[in-house]
Design an enzyme around this catalytic site. Structure first.
Site, short mmCIF file in Angstrom:
data_model
loop_
_atom_site.label_atom_id
_atom_site.label_comp_id
_atom_site.label_asym_id
_atom_site.label_seq_id
_atom_site.Cartn_x
_atom_site.Cartn_y
_atom_site.Cartn_z
N CYS A 165 -6.71 7.90 5.05
CA CYS A 165 -6.58 8.59 3.82
C CYS A 165 -7.94 9.43 3.82
O CYS A 165 -8.86 8.78 4.19
CB CYS A 165 -6.49 7.85 2.69
SG CYS A 165 -6.97 8.63 1.06
N CYS B 221 -1.24 9.43 -1.14
CA CYS B 221 -1.08 10.39 0.02
C CYS B 221 -0.50 9.48 1.02
O CYS B 221 -0.47 8.14 1.00
CB CYS B 221 -2.32 11.12 0.64
SG CYS B 221 -3.59 9.73 1.34
N CYS C 267 -7.57 -6.56 -1.37
CA CYS C 267 -6.09 -6.74 -1.27
C CYS C 267 -5.64 -6.41 -2.90
O CYS C 267 -6.23 -5.75 -3.51
CB CYS C 267 -5.74 -7.89 -0.73
SG CYS C 267 -6.28 -9.32 -1.71
N ARG D 147 0.83 -1.17 -0.10
CA ARG D 147 -0.03 0.20 -0.03
C ARG D 147 0.71 1.29 -0.11
O ARG D 147 0.57 2.19 -0.62
CB ARG D 147 -1.20 0.11 1.10
CG ARG D 147 -1.81 1.17 1.35
CD ARG D 147 -2.62 1.21 2.48
NE ARG D 147 -3.17 2.52 2.65
CZ ARG D 147 -4.55 2.98 2.60
NH1 ARG D 147 -5.28 2.26 1.98
NH2 ARG D 147 -4.99 4.09 2.82
#
Length: 136
Positions: free
Chosen positions: A131, A126, A76, A38
């Site tokens: 988030c 970001c 995922c 991620r």
């Protein structure tokens, strides 16, 4: 049929196109269960991160963070192992709770993050936790 079987059998799949439409609703949460990837691959804007490696340890936190949501969409990288496994664990955990968490729908994003990104859908890079990005 008992409650656990009923809830588990209600886990369904959702396409990226369906998620784009559904995501506009404020009562939907996207749960990203990828681990380290991620941080370098990006993520779906606004998603919550609950890494599969520590998912069971943090499941009570997810229930709290998902208050007010009635639909959770897990994913995922490919939504073949980690996403479905975490969705089932979450569903089982809800079945064991003595209170109603208000979550009615547990879904899995077809083709996962990789399919989302490969289809040209928006990806956020970001480092905010959580988030706060929005899907356009």
């Amino acid at each position: 049929m008992n409650a656990a079987m009923s809830r588990s059998s209600s886990i369904s799949y959702i396409t990226g196109s369906q998620l784009l439409s559904l995501r506009r609703r404020p009562n939907v949460a996207i749960i990203d269960v990828r681990d380290d990837e991620r941080s370098y691959d990006g993520h779906i804007a606004g998603s919550l991160h609950y890494a599969s490696g520590t998912f069971t340890d943090n499941i009570a936190n997810l229930v709290q963070q998902a208050r007010g949501k009635d639909t959770l969409v897990f994913h995922c990288a490919l939504s073949q192992v980690r996403g479905p496994t975490c969705a089932r664990r979450f569903s089982s955990y809800l079945d064991e709770l003595k209170e109603d968490a208000g979550i009615k729908n547990i879904m899995i994003l077809e083709r996962g993050f990789n399919g989302w990104e490969a289809s040209g859908r928006p990806v956020c890079h970001c480092t905010d936790v959580p988030c706060n990005g929005e899907i356009a």
